[in-house]
Design a protein around this motif. Structure first.
Motif, PDB file in Angstrom:
ATOM      1  N   GLN A  52       0.099  -2.137   5.829  1.00  0.00           N
ATOM      2  CA  GLN A  52       0.789  -0.993   5.266  1.00  0.00           C
ATOM      3  C   GLN A  52       2.308  -1.043   5.462  1.00  0.00           C
ATOM      4  N   ASN A  91      -2.211  -1.294  -0.607  1.00  0.00           N
ATOM      5  CA  ASN A  91      -1.316  -2.437  -0.627  1.00  0.00           C
ATOM      6  C   ASN A  91      -2.120  -3.707  -0.864  1.00  0.00           C
ATOM      7  N   SER A 134       2.907  -2.676  -2.776  1.00  0.00           N
ATOM      8  CA  SER A 134       2.421  -1.711  -1.803  1.00  0.00           C
ATOM      9  C   SER A 134       2.959  -0.331  -2.125  1.00  0.00           C
TER      10      SER A 134
END
Length: 208
Positions: free
Chosen positions: A116, A111, A122
């Motif tokens: 995350q 990402n 991402s």
């Protein structure tokens, strides 16, 4: 900035209460707050003591009376989604690389913003769909203001000590204002194929 992690709990009916209380009270930062049935046992930890924090959390974290504070703010259910992710960050050696997903051979973990959980640039959301539009010349005009507003709305994760909003916003402004994949070789068109043919939806960065 040093981060502070606090665990606070009351007396429990658990058979291991006395054992776990003894474990908690052995820490130098242990304190008691209140009296009688309202007595709360509290222990504070800093970044260098995260392993100890999780050791105590594993013992008392599931008790009804237990409260977790990060930098003084109560970690409610709605703001706890990051918690196990942050714990895993400390179980690996990569640190910040883990947050960027660069230590995972699965490229869909990568990402751009270092979290995350942020769904812009991402993994499967590696394009800028919804955050800009093409002009008449074929360049994608990035809507950075909308991107910043999305990041600011991610209150569910901003308790995470690794979630650095300022750095994320800085990375928004590092993106080009206009992106033409025919000129910018770091980007490609993001397309969709349907019964009506090929539709260009947005742009995607080749390397996050």
């Amino acid at each position: 900035m040093l981060n502070m992690f606090t665990i606070s709990f009351k007396k429990s009916s658990s058979k291991q209460y006395e054992e776990f209380l003894s474990f908690a009270s052995a820490f130098e930062s242990y304190t008691q707050v209140g009296n009688g049935k309202d007595t709360r046992h509290q222990v504070e930890f800093y970044d260098s003591q995260v392993d100890s924090f999780f050791a105590l959390y594993d013992k008392v974290g599931h008790w009804k009376s237990t409260e977790i504070f990060i930098n003084g703010e109560l970690m409610t259910v709605g703001k706890s989604l990051f918690f196990h992710c942050y714990r895993r960050r400390f179980s690996v050696e990569s640190g910040e690389e883990y947050c960027f997903g660069r230590d995972d051979p699965n490229r869909y973990s990568e990402n751009y913003f270092g979290c995350q959980w942020v769904n812009i640039l991402s993994g499967y959301f590696a394009d800028l769909y919804g955050y800009g539009e093409f002009n008449a010349a074929g360049a994608f005009i990035v809507d950075k203001e909308k991107m910043v507003q999305y990041l600011l709305s991610e209150y569910r994760y901003n308790l995470c000590p690794a979630f650095n909003m300022n750095k994320m916003i800085e990375r928004v402004h590092l993106l080009p204002d206009e992106i033409d994949p025919d000129i910018n070789d770091e980007w490609v068109h993001c397309t969709n194929f349907s019964s009506t043919g090929r539709e260009v939806l947005s742009v995607r960065r080749i390397e996050l």
